[in-house]
Design a protein around this motif. Structure first.
Motif, PDB file in Angstrom:
ATOM      1  N   THR A   1      11.123   4.815 -11.430  1.00 50.11           N
ATOM      2  CA  THR A   1       9.823   4.141 -12.775  1.00 50.11           C
ATOM      3  C   THR A   1       8.636   5.427 -12.841  1.00 50.11           C
ATOM      4  OG1 THR A   1      10.227   2.077 -11.868  1.00 50.11           O
ATOM      5  CG2 THR A   1       8.479   2.407 -12.541  1.00 50.11           C
ATOM      6  N   SER A   2       8.380   5.961 -11.882  1.00 52.44           N
ATOM      7  CA  SER A   2       7.472   6.916 -11.610  1.00 52.44           C
ATOM      8  C   SER A   2       7.857   8.154 -12.773  1.00 52.44           C
ATOM      9  CB  SER A   2       6.888   7.205 -10.811  1.00 52.44           C
ATOM     10  OG  SER A   2       5.833   6.982  -9.272  1.00 52.44           O
ATOM     11  N   LEU A   3       9.012   9.108 -12.227  1.00 47.87           N
ATOM     12  CA  LEU A   3       9.351  10.371 -13.198  1.00 47.87           C
ATOM     13  C   LEU A   3       9.793   9.337 -14.887  1.00 47.87           C
ATOM     14  CD1 LEU A   3      12.088  11.282 -10.433  1.00 47.87           C
ATOM     15  CD2 LEU A   3      10.003  12.180 -11.263  1.00 47.87           C
TER      16      LEU A   3
ATOM     17  N   ASP B   1      18.618   9.476   2.164  1.00 51.54           N
ATOM     18  CA  ASP B   1      19.033   7.899   1.404  1.00 51.54           C
ATOM     19  C   ASP B   1      18.221   7.339  -0.029  1.00 51.54           C
ATOM     20  OD1 ASP B   1      21.122   7.013   3.472  1.00 51.54           O
ATOM     21  OD2 ASP B   1      19.702   6.263   4.688  1.00 51.54           O
ATOM     22  N   VAL B   2      17.247   7.487   0.252  1.00 48.07           N
ATOM     23  CA  VAL B   2      16.130   7.091  -0.423  1.00 48.07           C
ATOM     24  C   VAL B   2      16.662   8.345  -1.755  1.00 48.07           C
ATOM     25  CG1 VAL B   2      13.646   7.414  -1.885  1.00 48.07           C
ATOM     26  CG2 VAL B   2      14.412   6.479   0.337  1.00 48.07           C
ATOM     27  N   LEU B   3      16.195   9.526  -1.604  1.00 49.85           N
ATOM     28  CA  LEU B   3      16.447   9.949  -2.838  1.00 49.85           C
ATOM     29  C   LEU B   3      17.843  10.723  -3.363  1.00 49.85           C
ATOM     30  CD1 LEU B   3      14.214  13.314  -1.785  1.00 49.85           C
ATOM     31  CD2 LEU B   3      13.779  10.505  -4.036  1.00 49.85           C
ATOM     32  N   GLU B   4      19.282   9.778  -2.563  1.00 48.17           N
ATOM     33  CA  GLU B   4      20.769   9.845  -2.730  1.00 48.17           C
ATOM     34  C   GLU B   4      21.176  11.617  -2.624  1.00 48.17           C
ATOM     35  OE1 GLU B   4      20.872   7.504  -6.455  1.00 48.17           O
ATOM     36  OE2 GLU B   4      20.800   6.291  -5.569  1.00 48.17           O
TER      37      GLU B   4
ATOM     38  N   TRP C   1      16.195   1.093  -1.347  1.00 49.12           N
ATOM     39  CA  TRP C   1      16.303   1.679  -2.521  1.00 49.12           C
ATOM     40  C   TRP C   1      14.902   0.390  -2.923  1.00 49.12           C
ATOM     41  CZ3 TRP C   1      15.460  -4.305  -4.669  1.00 49.12           C
ATOM     42  CH2 TRP C   1      16.171  -4.566  -5.811  1.00 49.12           C
ATOM     43  N   PHE C   2      14.151   0.368  -2.024  1.00 48.40           N
ATOM     44  CA  PHE C   2      12.767  -0.120  -3.850  1.00 48.40           C
ATOM     45  C   PHE C   2      12.523   1.450  -3.165  1.00 48.40           C
ATOM     46  CE2 PHE C   2       8.308  -1.497  -4.132  1.00 48.40           C
ATOM     47  CZ  PHE C   2       9.113  -2.559  -5.502  1.00 48.40           C
ATOM     48  N   TYR C   3      12.602   2.123  -2.427  1.00 49.05           N
ATOM     49  CA  TYR C   3      11.689   3.512  -2.503  1.00 49.05           C
ATOM     50  C   TYR C   3      12.262   4.026  -3.823  1.00 49.05           C
ATOM     51  CZ  TYR C   3       8.320   4.078   1.261  1.00 49.05           C
ATOM     52  OH  TYR C   3       7.267   4.152   2.221  1.00 49.05           O
ATOM     53  N   ARG C   4      13.433   4.079  -3.365  1.00 52.19           N
ATOM     54  CA  ARG C   4      14.468   4.341  -4.792  1.00 52.19           C
ATOM     55  C   ARG C   4      13.626   4.197  -6.548  1.00 52.19           C
ATOM     56  NH1 ARG C   4      15.334   9.208  -5.924  1.00 52.19           N
ATOM     57  NH2 ARG C   4      15.575   9.585  -7.307  1.00 52.19           N
TER      58      ARG C   4
ATOM     59  N   GLU D   1       1.000  -1.258   0.610  1.00 50.48           N
ATOM     60  CA  GLU D   1      -0.042  -0.161   0.268  1.00 50.48           C
ATOM     61  C   GLU D   1       0.777   1.395   0.381  1.00 50.48           C
ATOM     62  OE1 GLU D   1      -0.517  -2.303   2.527  1.00 50.48           O
ATOM     63  OE2 GLU D   1      -2.331  -3.189   1.220  1.00 50.48           O
ATOM     64  N   LYS D   2       1.956   1.215   0.856  1.00 54.84           N
ATOM     65  CA  LYS D   2       3.127   2.662   0.585  1.00 54.84           C
ATOM     66  C   LYS D   2       2.841   2.758  -0.370  1.00 54.84           C
ATOM     67  CE  LYS D   2       4.531   2.028   5.350  1.00 54.84           C
ATOM     68  NZ  LYS D   2       5.433   2.007   5.877  1.00 54.84           N
ATOM     69  N   TYR D   3       3.488   1.930  -1.297  1.00 56.68           N
ATOM     70  CA  TYR D   3       4.468   1.700  -2.794  1.00 56.68           C
ATOM     71  C   TYR D   3       3.383   2.499  -3.819  1.00 56.68           C
ATOM     72  CZ  TYR D   3       8.390   0.317  -0.333  1.00 56.68           C
ATOM     73  OH  TYR D   3       9.339   0.093   0.805  1.00 56.68           O
ATOM     74  N   TYR D   4       2.169   2.329  -3.079  1.00 56.53           N
ATOM     75  CA  TYR D   4       1.349   2.092  -4.752  1.00 56.53           C
ATOM     76  C   TYR D   4       0.716   4.099  -4.458  1.00 56.53           C
ATOM     77  CZ  TYR D   4      -3.576   3.444  -6.158  1.00 56.53           C
ATOM     78  OH  TYR D   4      -4.805   3.828  -6.490  1.00 56.53           O
ATOM     79  N   ARG D   5       0.777   3.743  -2.753  1.00 60.08           N
ATOM     80  CA  ARG D   5       0.574   5.661  -2.518  1.00 60.08           C
ATOM     81  C   ARG D   5       1.370   5.901  -3.727  1.00 60.08           C
ATOM     82  NH1 ARG D   5      -0.754   3.631   2.787  1.00 60.08           N
ATOM     83  NH2 ARG D   5       0.947   4.911   3.484  1.00 60.08           N
TER      84      ARG D   5
END
Length: 161
Positions: free
Chosen positions: A70-72, A135-138, A62-65, A19-23
């Motif tokens: 992929t969204s961008l 970390d996610v956005l480096e 890593w997966f958030y990134r 659900e987090k990744y979908y949001r």
């Protein structure tokens, strides 16, 4: 760590947090079907490069990134579509947009540049800590703090209007 062990850890993590990744994907594309496609494509990309992860502790950032990238990528591809008439518009239509209860906030978020929007979404909708966002956005932690402050200021000004 064995590949099978990492696959199990990854699949359990994705199932628990889908659900987090979908949001997160939805916050970029504003469409249910597209967000689901992005999550699916992100999972595929992650599985394809699962061997690059050394430590299971980094799966989250890593997966958030991967989802953000992929969204961008999806948004960049969408900008390349040139619509000429109503028939073509209907053909390329991404589907019905989902409705937000707070339309002012939605518009204010859409008006933010993507680098600010990402920080707002990760901080307030995904409840990540500043360090995790960095970390996610480096990015540097101080850069995240500065952009968060600026984004909140822009949102405040936009909502006051």
């Amino acid at each position: 760590m064995k590949t099978k062990d990492m696959e199990k850890i990854f699949s359990d993590y994705i199932i628990e947090n889908k659900e987090k990744y979908y949001r997160l994907a939805y916050s970029y594309v504003k469409n249910e079907e597209d967000a689901l496609d992005i999550v699916q494509e992100s999972i595929y990309k992650a599985i394809s490069s699962l061997n690059t992860i050394q430590n299971p502790e980094y799966i989250k950032t890593w997966f958030y990134r991967i989802v953000i990238n992929t969204s961008l990528d999806f948004l960049r591809k969408q900008k390349k579509v040139i619509i000429t008439d109503d028939e073509t518009l209907e053909f390329y239509s991404p589907g019905a947009d989902d409705n937000y209860h707070d339309i002012d906030l939605q518009r204010a978020l859409e008006d933010l540049p993507p680098n600010y929007r990402s920080i707002i979404v990760l901080r307030f909708f995904e409840d990540l800590k500043i360090e995790e966002i960095a970390d996610v956005l480096e990015l540097n932690v101080n850069t995240v703090k500065t952009r968060l402050y600026s984004a909140l200021k822009k949102l405040r000004l936009s909502l006051e209007e």
